[in-house]
Design a protein around this motif. Structure first.
Motif, PDB file in Angstrom:
ATOM      1  N   LYS A  43       1.882  -1.465   1.470  1.00 28.91           N
ATOM      2  CA  LYS A  43       0.631  -2.123   1.346  1.00 28.91           C
ATOM      3  C   LYS A  43       0.673  -3.440   1.447  1.00 28.91           C
ATOM      4  O   LYS A  43      -0.408  -3.931   2.448  1.00 28.91           O
ATOM      5  CB  LYS A  43      -0.184  -1.833  -0.132  1.00 28.91           C
ATOM      6  CG  LYS A  43      -1.701  -2.330  -0.124  1.00 28.91           C
ATOM      7  CD  LYS A  43      -2.296  -1.899  -1.607  1.00 28.91           C
ATOM      8  CE  LYS A  43      -3.770  -2.205  -1.457  1.00 28.91           C
ATOM      9  NZ  LYS A  43      -4.412  -1.975  -2.660  1.00 28.91           N
ATOM     10  N   TYR A  44       1.430  -4.364   1.071  1.00 31.44           N
ATOM     11  CA  TYR A  44       1.441  -5.642   1.542  1.00 31.44           C
ATOM     12  C   TYR A  44       1.743  -5.853   2.980  1.00 31.44           C
ATOM     13  O   TYR A  44       0.926  -6.666   3.671  1.00 31.44           O
ATOM     14  CB  TYR A  44       2.540  -6.530   0.606  1.00 31.44           C
ATOM     15  CG  TYR A  44       2.523  -7.880   1.175  1.00 31.44           C
ATOM     16  CD1 TYR A  44       1.720  -8.497   0.451  1.00 31.44           C
ATOM     17  CD2 TYR A  44       3.644  -8.212   2.112  1.00 31.44           C
ATOM     18  CE1 TYR A  44       1.762 -10.251   0.967  1.00 31.44           C
ATOM     19  CE2 TYR A  44       3.663  -9.762   2.493  1.00 31.44           C
ATOM     20  CZ  TYR A  44       2.910 -10.788   1.797  1.00 31.44           C
ATOM     21  OH  TYR A  44       2.747 -11.808   2.173  1.00 31.44           O
ATOM     22  N   GLN A  45       2.594  -4.880   3.730  1.00 33.85           N
ATOM     23  CA  GLN A  45       3.027  -5.162   5.139  1.00 33.85           C
ATOM     24  C   GLN A  45       1.539  -4.867   5.930  1.00 33.85           C
ATOM     25  O   GLN A  45       1.258  -5.563   6.847  1.00 33.85           O
ATOM     26  CB  GLN A  45       3.904  -4.349   5.378  1.00 33.85           C
ATOM     27  CG  GLN A  45       5.286  -4.722   5.155  1.00 33.85           C
ATOM     28  CD  GLN A  45       6.568  -3.764   5.076  1.00 33.85           C
ATOM     29  OE1 GLN A  45       6.109  -2.501   5.157  1.00 33.85           O
ATOM     30  NE2 GLN A  45       7.753  -3.907   5.222  1.00 33.85           N
ATOM     31  N   ARG A  46       0.895  -3.606   5.443  1.00 31.20           N
ATOM     32  CA  ARG A  46      -0.371  -3.408   6.372  1.00 31.20           C
ATOM     33  C   ARG A  46      -1.433  -4.450   6.234  1.00 31.20           C
ATOM     34  O   ARG A  46      -2.052  -4.992   7.194  1.00 31.20           O
ATOM     35  CB  ARG A  46      -1.077  -2.223   5.587  1.00 31.20           C
ATOM     36  CG  ARG A  46      -0.082  -0.879   5.900  1.00 31.20           C
ATOM     37  CD  ARG A  46      -0.734   0.403   5.604  1.00 31.20           C
ATOM     38  NE  ARG A  46      -1.357   0.363   4.311  1.00 31.20           N
ATOM     39  CZ  ARG A  46      -0.757   0.904   3.263  1.00 31.20           C
ATOM     40  NH1 ARG A  46       0.518   1.301   3.480  1.00 31.20           N
ATOM     41  NH2 ARG A  46      -1.062   1.083   1.865  1.00 31.20           N
ATOM     42  N   VAL A  47      -1.760  -5.267   5.100  1.00 28.84           N
ATOM     43  CA  VAL A  47      -2.662  -6.088   4.740  1.00 28.84           C
ATOM     44  C   VAL A  47      -2.324  -7.647   5.520  1.00 28.84           C
ATOM     45  O   VAL A  47      -2.931  -7.914   6.401  1.00 28.84           O
ATOM     46  CB  VAL A  47      -2.722  -6.645   3.064  1.00 28.84           C
ATOM     47  CG1 VAL A  47      -3.657  -7.705   2.931  1.00 28.84           C
ATOM     48  CG2 VAL A  47      -3.367  -5.319   2.509  1.00 28.84           C
ATOM     49  N   TYR A  48      -0.820  -7.796   5.607  1.00 31.05           N
ATOM     50  CA  TYR A  48      -0.611  -9.024   6.076  1.00 31.05           C
ATOM     51  C   TYR A  48      -0.580  -8.719   7.762  1.00 31.05           C
ATOM     52  O   TYR A  48      -0.947  -9.529   8.320  1.00 31.05           O
ATOM     53  CB  TYR A  48       1.135  -9.088   6.019  1.00 31.05           C
ATOM     54  CG  TYR A  48       1.696  -9.979   6.962  1.00 31.05           C
ATOM     55  CD1 TYR A  48       1.669 -11.352   7.100  1.00 31.05           C
ATOM     56  CD2 TYR A  48       2.726  -9.405   8.142  1.00 31.05           C
ATOM     57  CE1 TYR A  48       2.131 -12.365   7.982  1.00 31.05           C
ATOM     58  CE2 TYR A  48       3.088 -10.290   8.993  1.00 31.05           C
ATOM     59  CZ  TYR A  48       2.771 -11.526   9.008  1.00 31.05           C
ATOM     60  OH  TYR A  48       3.499 -12.486  10.121  1.00 31.05           O
ATOM     61  N   LYS A  49      -0.269  -7.652   8.271  1.00 27.99           N
ATOM     62  CA  LYS A  49      -0.526  -7.156   9.759  1.00 27.99           C
ATOM     63  C   LYS A  49      -2.009  -7.589  10.194  1.00 27.99           C
ATOM     64  O   LYS A  49      -2.250  -7.972  10.991  1.00 27.99           O
ATOM     65  CB  LYS A  49      -0.144  -5.869   9.935  1.00 27.99           C
ATOM     66  CG  LYS A  49      -0.219  -5.401  11.651  1.00 27.99           C
ATOM     67  CD  LYS A  49       0.143  -3.871  11.585  1.00 27.99           C
ATOM     68  CE  LYS A  49       0.248  -3.359  12.913  1.00 27.99           C
ATOM     69  NZ  LYS A  49       0.422  -2.046  13.331  1.00 27.99           N
ATOM     70  N   LYS A  50      -2.919  -7.181   9.455  1.00 27.21           N
ATOM     71  CA  LYS A  50      -4.403  -7.033   9.420  1.00 27.21           C
ATOM     72  C   LYS A  50      -4.689  -8.634   9.609  1.00 27.21           C
ATOM     73  O   LYS A  50      -5.427  -9.105  10.579  1.00 27.21           O
ATOM     74  CB  LYS A  50      -4.999  -6.429   8.255  1.00 27.21           C
ATOM     75  CG  LYS A  50      -6.720  -6.578   8.618  1.00 27.21           C
ATOM     76  CD  LYS A  50      -7.255  -5.988   7.171  1.00 27.21           C
ATOM     77  CE  LYS A  50      -7.178  -6.956   6.124  1.00 27.21           C
ATOM     78  NZ  LYS A  50      -8.027  -6.434   4.850  1.00 27.21           N
ATOM     79  N   HIS A  51      -4.262  -9.538   8.630  1.00 32.08           N
ATOM     80  CA  HIS A  51      -4.591 -10.872   8.739  1.00 32.08           C
ATOM     81  C   HIS A  51      -3.891 -11.692   9.907  1.00 32.08           C
ATOM     82  O   HIS A  51      -4.563 -12.545  10.424  1.00 32.08           O
ATOM     83  CB  HIS A  51      -4.271 -11.468   7.471  1.00 32.08           C
ATOM     84  CG  HIS A  51      -5.052 -11.042   6.386  1.00 32.08           C
ATOM     85  ND1 HIS A  51      -6.408 -11.448   6.371  1.00 32.08           N
ATOM     86  CD2 HIS A  51      -4.871 -10.353   5.128  1.00 32.08           C
ATOM     87  CE1 HIS A  51      -7.015 -10.967   5.171  1.00 32.08           C
ATOM     88  NE2 HIS A  51      -6.067 -10.453   4.452  1.00 32.08           N
ATOM     89  N   PHE A  52      -2.720 -11.258  10.336  1.00 36.05           N
ATOM     90  CA  PHE A  52      -1.834 -11.803  11.519  1.00 36.05           C
ATOM     91  C   PHE A  52      -2.589 -11.539  12.516  1.00 36.05           C
ATOM     92  O   PHE A  52      -2.909 -12.171  13.446  1.00 36.05           O
ATOM     93  CB  PHE A  52      -0.405 -11.309  11.467  1.00 36.05           C
ATOM     94  CG  PHE A  52       0.283 -11.860  12.411  1.00 36.05           C
ATOM     95  CD1 PHE A  52       0.649 -13.112  12.292  1.00 36.05           C
ATOM     96  CD2 PHE A  52       0.375 -11.316  13.678  1.00 36.05           C
ATOM     97  CE1 PHE A  52       1.530 -13.720  13.400  1.00 36.05           C
ATOM     98  CE2 PHE A  52       1.079 -11.871  14.977  1.00 36.05           C
ATOM     99  CZ  PHE A  52       1.741 -13.333  14.466  1.00 36.05           C
ATOM    100  N   LYS A  53      -3.166 -10.405  12.754  1.00 34.30           N
ATOM    101  CA  LYS A  53      -3.722 -10.009  14.109  1.00 34.30           C
ATOM    102  C   LYS A  53      -5.129 -10.761  14.121  1.00 34.30           C
ATOM    103  O   LYS A  53      -5.558 -10.881  15.183  1.00 34.30           O
ATOM    104  CB  LYS A  53      -4.271  -8.446  14.196  1.00 34.30           C
ATOM    105  CG  LYS A  53      -3.009  -7.549  14.296  1.00 34.30           C
ATOM    106  CD  LYS A  53      -2.487  -7.535  15.665  1.00 34.30           C
ATOM    107  CE  LYS A  53      -1.248  -6.732  15.822  1.00 34.30           C
ATOM    108  NZ  LYS A  53      -0.726  -6.642  17.188  1.00 34.30           N
ATOM    109  N   ALA A  54      -5.694 -10.855  12.856  1.00 37.96           N
ATOM    110  CA  ALA A  54      -7.121 -11.386  13.145  1.00 37.96           C
ATOM    111  C   ALA A  54      -6.806 -13.039  13.355  1.00 37.96           C
ATOM    112  O   ALA A  54      -7.806 -13.589  14.042  1.00 37.96           O
ATOM    113  CB  ALA A  54      -7.741 -11.295  11.645  1.00 37.96           C
ATOM    114  N   GLN A  55      -5.906 -13.782  12.955  1.00 40.97           N
ATOM    115  CA  GLN A  55      -5.812 -15.001  13.091  1.00 40.97           C
ATOM    116  C   GLN A  55      -4.942 -15.420  14.529  1.00 40.97           C
ATOM    117  O   GLN A  55      -5.037 -16.583  14.696  1.00 40.97           O
ATOM    118  CB  GLN A  55      -4.932 -15.674  11.937  1.00 40.97           C
ATOM    119  CG  GLN A  55      -5.633 -15.480  10.744  1.00 40.97           C
ATOM    120  CD  GLN A  55      -5.405 -16.661   9.871  1.00 40.97           C
ATOM    121  OE1 GLN A  55      -4.623 -17.707  10.348  1.00 40.97           O
ATOM    122  NE2 GLN A  55      -6.158 -16.763   8.845  1.00 40.97           N
TER     123      GLN A  55
END
Length: 173
Positions: free
Chosen positions: A127-139
């Protein structure tokens, strides 16, 4: 002299097609496409419009060196003769040292008998990897981290990773 090995009969080709295992985990449309492709291949084998599976021997008239087809452009000039050898075809010597040939066949059969290790299953992302990926793509496309031409600024990637980790940790608290 060498002969290109005997081509497969339709029965042998169908048997080999049925021996190919299904890719594990294919469900839905992808699994249906896989099954349809196998059915289509079986249909082509049965039709055999160009009689490519018939028993046929081709005698090579002179000693030759075989090179991979994708490397033919490396030759400095065109060869005087070319023969296309499909992957899986066997070249069998008709003269010379037959013992070496028999030894090679025995070694090949021994290698084929060795079972291939199963492919390891790919792990599901946390779950952490999925959330991190989402925030990285957004930034990642913010002007703080990247230049107008799309390349990273000095230290931009590192700062983007750090910011994405911070947001992911904050979200999961």
């Amino acid at each position: 002299m060498f002969h290109l090995g005997r081509k497969r009969t339709k029965e042998e080709a169908l048997e080999r097609l049925m021996d190919v295992p299904d890719v594990p985990g294919l469900k839905g449309k992808v699994g249906a496409i896989n099954r349809a492709a196998r059915l289509g291949a079986a249909g082509l084998i049965m039709l055999d419009p160009f009689n490519r599976l018939a028993d046929d021997f081709i005698t090579i008239p002179m000693p030759m060196i075989a090179i991979p087809a994708h490397e033919s452009h490396l030759l400095s000039r065109s060869p005087s003769m070319q023969i296309y050898i499909r992957a899986g075809e066997t070249i069998v010597p008709t003269g010379g040292n037959v013992q070496d040939f028999e030894q090679g066949v025995a070694e090949t059969q021994a290698l084929e008998a060795v079972s291939v290790a199963p492919v390891a299953k790919k792990r599901k992302p946390t779950k952490y990897q999925r959330v991190y990926k989402k925030h990285f793509k957004a930034q990642e496309n913010r002007p703080d981290y990247k230049k107008k031409d799309g390349t990273w600024k000095k230290g931009g990637f590192k700062r983007c990773v750090k910011a994405a980790h911070a947001k992911a940790k904050k979200e999961l608290k």
